[in-house]
Design an enzyme around this catalytic site. Structure first.
Site, mmCIF file in Angstrom:
data_model
loop_
_atom_site.group_PDB
_atom_site.id
_atom_site.type_symbol
_atom_site.label_atom_id
_atom_site.label_comp_id
_atom_site.label_asym_id
_atom_site.label_seq_id
_atom_site.Cartn_x
_atom_site.Cartn_y
_atom_site.Cartn_z
ATOM 1 N N HIS A 130 0.818 -1.214 0.000
ATOM 2 C CA HIS A 130 0.000 0.000 0.000
ATOM 3 C C HIS A 130 0.852 1.265 0.000
ATOM 4 O O HIS A 130 0.406 2.320 -0.467
ATOM 5 C CB HIS A 130 -0.929 0.003 1.215
ATOM 6 C CG HIS A 130 -1.805 1.220 1.315
ATOM 7 N ND1 HIS A 130 -2.876 1.444 0.461
ATOM 8 C CD2 HIS A 130 -1.751 2.293 2.150
ATOM 9 C CE1 HIS A 130 -3.462 2.591 0.787
ATOM 10 N NE2 HIS A 130 -2.792 3.133 1.801
ATOM 11 N N ASN A 170 2.582 10.816 -11.002
ATOM 12 C CA ASN A 170 2.233 11.949 -10.153
ATOM 13 C C ASN A 170 2.357 11.467 -8.715
ATOM 14 O O ASN A 170 1.651 10.530 -8.317
ATOM 15 C CB ASN A 170 0.800 12.419 -10.393
ATOM 16 C CG ASN A 170 0.571 12.903 -11.806
ATOM 17 O OD1 ASN A 170 1.486 13.390 -12.452
ATOM 18 N ND2 ASN A 170 -0.647 12.761 -12.287
ATOM 19 N N HIS A 181 -1.470 4.484 -3.169
ATOM 20 C CA HIS A 181 -0.712 3.281 -3.531
ATOM 21 C C HIS A 181 0.346 3.643 -4.580
ATOM 22 O O HIS A 181 0.060 4.348 -5.546
ATOM 23 C CB HIS A 181 -1.672 2.229 -4.084
ATOM 24 C CG HIS A 181 -1.107 0.859 -4.142
ATOM 25 N ND1 HIS A 181 -1.631 -0.211 -3.437
ATOM 26 C CD2 HIS A 181 -0.047 0.349 -4.826
ATOM 27 C CE1 HIS A 181 -0.925 -1.295 -3.685
ATOM 28 N NE2 HIS A 181 0.050 -0.979 -4.534
ATOM 29 N N HIS A 183 2.140 3.996 -7.700
ATOM 30 C CA HIS A 183 1.719 3.657 -9.058
ATOM 31 C C HIS A 183 2.047 4.803 -10.002
ATOM 32 O O HIS A 183 2.365 5.915 -9.584
ATOM 33 C CB HIS A 183 0.209 3.380 -9.118
ATOM 34 C CG HIS A 183 -0.642 4.604 -8.987
ATOM 35 N ND1 HIS A 183 -0.799 5.290 -7.796
ATOM 36 C CD2 HIS A 183 -1.383 5.293 -9.910
ATOM 37 C CE1 HIS A 183 -1.597 6.322 -7.975
ATOM 38 N NE2 HIS A 183 -1.961 6.356 -9.253
ATOM 39 N N GLN A 185 1.123 6.066 -14.418
ATOM 40 C CA GLN A 185 0.170 5.943 -15.513
ATOM 41 C C GLN A 185 0.920 5.910 -16.841
ATOM 42 O O GLN A 185 2.082 6.315 -16.918
ATOM 43 C CB GLN A 185 -0.820 7.112 -15.492
ATOM 44 C CG GLN A 185 -1.649 7.187 -14.207
ATOM 45 C CD GLN A 185 -2.612 8.357 -14.223
ATOM 46 O OE1 GLN A 185 -3.541 8.402 -15.028
ATOM 47 N NE2 GLN A 185 -2.399 9.313 -13.333
#
Length: 346
Positions: A130, A170, A181, A183, A185
């Protein structure tokens, strides 16, 4: 690297990447939210496309940990975007995309030219945990991440309508993050975005970054045999960073094994330095700039970091001259910020 392709029940594709084959059985999935609709309108003053995707207004916003949509699913628990109990790195088509293979057509009767927004938007989940960052991933996981980015470039550029692919991250609520979490894009555009077109124009005139390379010693923050990270002499943010290979490469797909290892390590060290600079996680935008389709002979791959903090408790806000005129005004010299960041421990 192993890759598993799984078709979600709503039609979106999920890719599971790992150093070992992924063989876990799928769990229950969430409800189908339907296909997002979007289109693009021409901005006649700036000569660029603007994407309209009203369905994104309802996307998930900073849910509590127990409803983390990017975590692995658990039997009988909250159905996440990844219906498996574990994974290494996951990539899936965004539930609320700006660009989509199913974007539909623009409305009629508008005052400006319109076009479809048929591209793709993917979410890349760096870890099943997480919390964490590129800096806290293991070196092996960072190298896998670089290989995943390279694979997504290859897959997305193979589509006829895609002209430009950009992975980005971002990080931090100050940058508008809606999920904590770890991550990033990946946007696949049916046109070359304006900033990348300007960079392409520059590279078509000369090998800009390779020309600068011999003169960047006082701006260098980290380097090894293959990769250099610096605060460029033209930085528009106090701790803006530029990371690029010392040999010409159009994109990650052209990296050698040694360059992948070096690049992965450098990214981790850069993020660690940014976090250690003020003793807290640095909010930033990180964007990977690879060659647009057809420009592989001239465009030199590089990564741009835009950190949001200018001091420990002050954000770098964009002011009138920057938003309205596009002319940045800096109150910190790159020669000095490079020295400061270079001296930050890892």
């Amino acid at each position: 690297m192993h890759k598993r392709i799984y078709q979600k029940k709503d039609g979106r594709t999920l890719y599971l990447y790992g150093m070992e084959p992924h063989t876990l059985p799928p769990l229950e999935e969430g409800e189908n939210t339907g296909q997002a609709q979007s289109h693009a309108r021409w901005h006649p003053l700036r000569q660029e496309w603007v994407v309209f995707a009203a369905s994104r207004q309802g996307r998930t916003f900073l849910p509590p940990k127990e409803y983390d949509p990017l975590a692995p699913s658990k039997p009988g628990g909250f159905p996440t975007e990844i219906p498996f109990e574990d994974f290494e790195i996951a990539v899936f088509q965004n539930r609320w995309p700006s660009l989509s293979p199913h974007a539909g057509e623009p409305p009629e009767g508008l005052l400006v030219p319109t076009r479809d927004a048929h591209g793709d938007c993917e979410v890349i989940v760096f870890t099943p945990e997480h919390s964490g960052s590129i800096a806290t991933l293991s070196q092996e996981r960072r190298e896998l991440l670089v290989q995943v980015w390279a694979d997504r470039y290859r897959d997305l550029y193979a589509r006829d309508n895609i002209q430009y692919v950009m992975p980005f991250e971002n990080r931090g609520e100050q940058m508008g993050v809606t999920l904590h979490h770890p991550h990033g894009q990946i946007y696949a555009y049916p046109w070359i975005p304006p900033i990348l077109q300007k960079e392409l124009d520059a590279f078509q005139k000369s090998p800009v970054l390779l020309n600068l390379l011999p003169q960047l010693s006082r701006y260098t923050v980290l380097e090894d045999e293959h990769i250099l990270a610096c605060i460029p002499p033209y930085a528009r943010y106090p701790y803006e960073l530029l990371v690029f290979p010392k040999q010409f490469r159009p994109g990650l797909w052209a990296f050698s094994t040694d360059e992948i290892r070096s690049f992965a390590g450098t990214l981790g060290q850069v993020v660690q330095k940014l976090d250690n600079l003020f003793g807290k996680p640095m909010p930033y935008v990180m964007a990977l700039h690879a060659a647009p389709k057809g420009a592989e002979e001239v465009f030199h791959f590089h990564v741009e970091f835009y950190p949001a903090l200018r001091t420990a408790d002050k954000l770098k806000y964009l002011a009138g001259t920057e938003i309205a005129a596009g002319t940045f005004a800096m109150d910190a010299l790159p020669e000095e910020t490079a020295k400061t960041l270079r001296e930050v421990g890892i």
